[in-house]
Write an enzyme that holds these catalytic residues in place. Structure first.
Site, PDB file in Angstrom:
ATOM      1  N   ASP A  54       0.860  -1.184   0.000  1.00 41.65           N
ATOM      2  CA  ASP A  54       0.000   0.000   0.000  1.00 41.65           C
ATOM      3  C   ASP A  54       0.895   1.233   0.000  1.00 41.65           C
ATOM      4  O   ASP A  54       2.006   1.184  -0.509  1.00 41.65           O
ATOM      5  CB  ASP A  54      -0.940  -0.028   1.214  1.00 41.65           C
ATOM      6  CG  ASP A  54      -2.269   0.684   0.951  1.00 41.65           C
ATOM      7  OD1 ASP A  54      -2.234   1.889   0.650  1.00 41.65           O
ATOM      8  OD2 ASP A  54      -3.332   0.042   1.037  1.00 41.65           O
ATOM      9  N   HIS A  77       2.247   1.988  -3.152  1.00 48.18           N
ATOM     10  CA  HIS A  77       1.334   2.949  -3.771  1.00 48.18           C
ATOM     11  C   HIS A  77       1.843   4.384  -3.678  1.00 48.18           C
ATOM     12  O   HIS A  77       1.073   5.324  -3.871  1.00 48.18           O
ATOM     13  CB  HIS A  77      -0.054   2.852  -3.123  1.00 48.18           C
ATOM     14  CG  HIS A  77      -0.743   1.545  -3.380  1.00 48.18           C
ATOM     15  ND1 HIS A  77      -1.999   1.255  -2.886  1.00 48.18           N
ATOM     16  CD2 HIS A  77      -0.350   0.435  -4.078  1.00 48.18           C
ATOM     17  CE1 HIS A  77      -2.355   0.032  -3.273  1.00 48.18           C
ATOM     18  NE2 HIS A  77      -1.361  -0.484  -3.989  1.00 48.18           N
TER      19      HIS A  77
END
Length: 233
Positions: A54, A77
């Site tokens: 993430d 991310h």
């Protein structure tokens, strides 16, 4: 390593320094943010290597005066502000500096994300992203005011989060998608004073320029010889 969710979480903190930290989780592990900051002031993060499934670093509501530098991010991310505007009582985000960072094989590079439907009014202001290198990054620069990561939410509606005073300076490298600069803002609260300078973004594995797409944004592409130099018409 391999935290079930956030590896490091700072909430309601002040005067915190994080440096020389190594964080690792599989690239397909959900919600494994490296470092998350919320409702905190005066936080410095530097010289860290973060590889997760993430966000490498995420900043939530009430985050102010944050200095992030010399981060190696990937996979993951990227570095994100948000998501914002989902919960009542969210405080503003302001005074964010992200400098001298490198993203490799990440989904995003530099991102601001807000919810659209039933969004709570807050403000993001005085943000600087500078001296950043991206290597094969899908979304090197992205402002998404229609954030909707799952089937239970909706892209419909308009965000009530005001984004203003954001600078992208000397962001260089390669994009794995055609659009290297993707700015999609709210019609009801258009982004204000978004500036780009010193961009040099090409498609990964080629010398072709990446494109820019901007909607509902007061943006300026400053200087000459930028790639991209203007958003697509």
């Amino acid at each position: 390593m391999n935290s079930k969710m956030f590896h490091l979480l700072m909430d309601q903190c002040e005067n915190i320094a994080v440096r020389d930290v190594y964080i690792s989780a599989p690239k397909d592990s959900p919600n494994t943010d490296g470092i998350h900051i919320g409702n905190s002031n005066k936080v410095k993060i530097s010289n860290c290597y973060i590889a997760t499934g993430d966000d490498c670093i995420s900043m939530g509501a009430g985050t102010t005066n944050i200095n992030i530098s010399s981060i190696l991010c990937g996979p993951g991310h990227g570095i994100s502000i948000g998501s914002l505007g989902k919960y009542k009582g969210e405080k503003d985000v302001r005074g964010i500096s992200v400098r001298n960072c490198t993203f490799t094989n990440t989904t995003n590079g530099l991102r601001i994300k807000t919810w659209a439907r039933l969004s709570v009014p807050t403000t993001v202001s005085n943000v600087t992203f500078a001296d950043v290198r991206v290597n094969n990054v899908k979304n090197p620069i992205i402002i998404d005011q229609f954030y909707c990561p799952h089937s239970l939410c909706s892209h419909q509606g308009e965000s009530a989060v005001q984004i203003k005073g954001v600078k992208f300076i000397d962001i260089k490298g390669s994009s794995s998608s055609q659009v290297g600069v993707d700015v999609q803002c709210s019609k009801s609260k258009p982004c204000q004073n978004i500036q780009f300078s010193g961009l040099d973004l090409t498609l990964a594995g080629t010398t072709q320029p990446a494109a820019a797409s901007c909607s509902n944004a007061n943006n300026k592409f400053l200087g000459i010889n930028q790639v991209p130099s203007l958003p697509a018409s």
